[in-house]
Design an enzyme around this catalytic site. Structure first.
Site, PDB file in Angstrom:
ATOM      1  NE  ARG A 196      35.952 -40.421  19.317  1.00  0.00           N
ATOM      2  CZ  ARG A 196      35.302 -41.554  19.268  1.00  0.00           C
ATOM      3  NH1 ARG A 196      34.283 -41.749  20.066  1.00  0.00           N
ATOM      4  NH2 ARG A 196      35.654 -42.500  18.422  1.00  0.00           N
ATOM      5  CE  LYS A 250      28.182 -43.575  -0.314  1.00  0.00           C
ATOM      6  NZ  LYS A 250      29.165 -44.581  -0.661  1.00  0.00           N
ATOM      7  CG  HIS A 284      33.817 -40.389  -4.745  1.00  0.00           C
ATOM      8  ND1 HIS A 284      33.047 -41.298  -4.074  1.00  0.00           N
ATOM      9  CD2 HIS A 284      34.501 -41.106  -5.675  1.00  0.00           C
ATOM     10  CE1 HIS A 284      33.252 -42.495  -4.575  1.00  0.00           C
ATOM     11  NE2 HIS A 284      34.135 -42.420  -5.545  1.00  0.00           N
ATOM     12  CE  LYS A 306      34.382 -41.938  -9.790  1.00  0.00           C
ATOM     13  NZ  LYS A 306      35.684 -42.415  -9.332  1.00  0.00           N
ATOM     14  CG  ASP A 335      28.452 -48.504  -0.857  1.00  0.00           C
ATOM     15  OD1 ASP A 335      28.776 -47.609  -0.055  1.00  0.00           O
ATOM     16  OD2 ASP A 335      29.275 -49.104  -1.586  1.00  0.00           O
ATOM     17  CG  HIS A 362      28.577 -42.929  -6.013  1.00  0.00           C
ATOM     18  ND1 HIS A 362      28.836 -41.745  -5.387  1.00  0.00           N
ATOM     19  CD2 HIS A 362      29.165 -43.882  -5.246  1.00  0.00           C
ATOM     20  CE1 HIS A 362      29.553 -41.967  -4.292  1.00  0.00           C
ATOM     21  NE2 HIS A 362      29.756 -43.255  -4.183  1.00  0.00           N
ATOM     22  CE  LYS A 387      31.753 -52.656  -2.292  1.00  0.00           C
ATOM     23  NZ  LYS A 387      32.520 -51.583  -2.905  1.00  0.00           N
TER      24      LYS A 387
END
Ligand SMILES: NC(=O)C1=CN([C@@H]2O[C@H](COP(=O)(O)OP(=O)(O)OC[C@H]3O[C@@H](n4cnc5c(N)ncnc54)[C@H](OP(=O)(O)O)[C@@H]3O)[C@@H](O)[C@H]2O)C=CC1
Ligand SMILES: O=C1O[C@H](COP(=O)(O)O)[C@@H](O)[C@H](O)[C@H]1O
Length: 506
Positions: free
Chosen positions: A68, A168, A198, A202, A255, A260, A359
């Site tokens: 935008r 995703k 993604h 790989k 997530d 994945h 994480k």
């Protein structure tokens, strides 16, 4: 490049590739919706540059950024240039090639979710050639996927050679995923919808299939007779960065696992497809997703671990806890999880699959560990641990197999572990492409092998949902782990209960 079959099993020859020049480079129109965003700048443009540098992209191609913000094409090219400086590897960066590449980049300021806006600018950029691939890559918030597809259709921009790529997450649960699939499916056929994950881009994830189905020596032992358990780990040393608001509404389960890690699990566990085609491959992955044992409340209490990082040290640096990163007084979002899953098939009966991701952990390490069973009748007294096959997805991409071997230094018949190790970078003497490079070009070609079918997405959500609900009801309380560690001790206990340990430092 051989032609592959599409999701219906029919040849995708007619609209597969578009025109190629003598070197095999292909010409196409690629509309990136969300062109000023993080994903475009960090991943999509650098990946396209690499494909262009490798002469996969013909010079009449247009990469049309849409957002935008009121930018001129020069402004946008300047931004793209900065992104390329930051995210293209030094060894690939070449000023002249960058300038040529930027010549393909266009910009249109448009609210793509507003069907009644002025679409003439975008329309003018698009080729009228019937068989030229036209890709709409939607890199905006998922709530805009359906309005964007509606608006593209309303403005009559969908040709037979068009496809739509969806990032995703596809929804936040099964119902919202179905809404997106239904909404986008009003205008694009399933063969035109490319749901990206993604991890499937790989090389090392793709290589799971090669290892399993091109090496009978492995495939013959790939079952409960020989395998004791499987571990899938995706450990990260980063936190939530600038994506805090998104991440806090998602958590590690949505997530990383819903997409994945369940994709990796399906590739590890699936039966051999009858052919290497999008339809056969996705059929087999789907069977595994459907065969995952549903988690009861009791299973959620005993077979899952959820945790959030607190303050700690990562690589010697003091890292604030998740709440400080988020700037929020409270949150029950998990940044770490471990799950003991079971697959109800003859091949996998009695073989636990442990999944963990987190994480701010001690090491960046994505691996699949296949733990073989011990020798049923041991003639040696000092057997080392039974063999392990370790697939190093990233970093240090490669594969290793530990074997019991006679220690040449021992006077008696003493055994020690020796490791057969293949480092893919050395073995193939080549750079590892970023996953988006393969995926973008596959979308252009119309090849769905590396993309997720609607029923896979929904089956994944079906398995995840009871865990989400169980955690909301606190059936398994949230724990805190210090940043820079491998998660809470209860994650080790999950394996210890079965007599196993997590493989670290692969
Ligand atoms: N960033 C990442 O690493 C990853 C992101 N994703 C997914 O990709 C998508 C994009 O993420 P990310 O790049 O981080 O998001 P950002 O917030 O950084 O970017 C969003 C982009 O969308 C544009 N935009 C918003 N609304 C519209 C609209 N109506 N019409 C046209 N453009 C619009 C924004 O520009 P403007 O405001 O000018 O319109 C901006 O360019 C999300 O779905 C995310 O979940 C998935 C995996 C990884
Ligand atoms: O999709 C995502 O993946 C990344 C991890 O990707 P990787 O290629 O570095 O393993 C993760 O950090 C992010 O939270 C998630 O949205």
């Amino acid at each position: 490049m051989p032609l592959r079959m599409d999701a219906t099993g029919s040849s995708s020859k007619i609209h597969a590739g578009g025109k190629r020049d003598n070197s095999g480079a292909v010409a196409f129109d690629f509309v990136i919706v969300g062109a000023t965003g993080d994903l475009t700048m960090r991943k999509l443009l650098p990946a396209f540059y690499e494909c262009f540098r490798r002469r996969q992209i013909e010079k009449s191609t247009k990469i049309i950024g849409v957002a935008r913000s009121g930018l001129s094409v020069e402004d946008y090219r300047a931004r793209a240039h900065e992104a390329l400086k930051g995210f293209v590897a030094t060894s690939s960066y070449d000023d002249a090639t960058i300038q040529d590449f930027l010549g393909l980049v266009e910009y249109v300021s448009l609210d793509m979710s507003d069907k009644d806006a002025d679409w003439t600018g975008l329309r003018a950029q698009l080729s009228t050639e019937r068989d030229r691939p036209r890709v709409f890559y939607v890199a905006t918030a998922p709530k805009l996927y359906v309005p964007t597809a509606d608006a593209i259709a309303h403005n009559e921009l969908i040709t037979e050679s068009s496809r739509i790529v969806l990032e995703k997450p596809i929804g936040t649960d099964q119902a919202t995923a179905a809404e997106i699939n239904d909404g986008v499916g009003q205008h694009f056929t399933e063969e035109q919808i490319f749901r990206i994950d993604h991890y499937l881009g790989k090389q090392t994830v793709q290589n799971i299939l090669a290892l399993r189905f091109a090496n009978p020596i492995l495939e013959r032992v790939w079952n409960t007779d020989s395998i004791a358990h499987v571990q899938i780990t995706a450990a990260e040393t980063v936190g939530v960065g600038k994506r805090g608001p998104y991440y806090d509404s998602a958590g590690a389960l949505r997530d990383m696992v819903q997409n994945h890690l369940l994709q990796v699990l399906s590739l590890v566990a699936m039966e051999p497809p009858t052919a290497f085609s999008a339809m056969d491959l996705r059929d087999e992955k789907l069977k595994i997703l459907r065969a995952l044992k549903p988690m009861s409340d009791h299973d959620i209490a005993t077979d899952t671990v959820r945790a959030q990082y607190g303050e700690g040290h990562v690589n010697g640096k003091l890292i604030p806890g998740y709440l400080d990163d988020l700037g929020a007084p409270t949150s029950t979002t998990e940044t770490y999880l471990a799950i003991r899953a079971e697959i109800r098939t003859a091949r996998w009966a009695g073989v636990p699959f442990y999944i963990r991701t987190g994480k701010q952990m001690a090491r960046k390490e994505t691996t699949v560990v296949i733990q073989f069973r011990p020798q049923p009748w041991a003639i040696f007294t000092d057997n080392p641990e039974p063999s392990q096959l370790v697939l190093r997805i990233q970093p240090n991409e490669g594969v290793s197999l530990s074997l019991a071997s006679k220690d040449p230094a021992s006077e008696q018949y003493r055994l020690r572990e020796a490791v057969l190790d293949v480092d893919y970078v050395k073995a193939f003497n080549t750079r590892y492409p970023d996953s988006y490079e393969d995926l973008l070009m596959a979308a252009v070609r119309g090849d769905q092998v590396l993309f997720i079918r609607r029923d896979e997405v929904e089956a994944s959500w079906r398995w995840i949902e009871p865990i989400l609900h169980g955690w909301e009801e606190n059936i398994r309380p949230l724990e805190i782990y210090p940043a820079g560690t491998q998660g809470p001790a209860s994650s080790d206990e999950l394996l210890a209960r079965d007599g196993f340990v997590w493989k670290e430092n692969t």
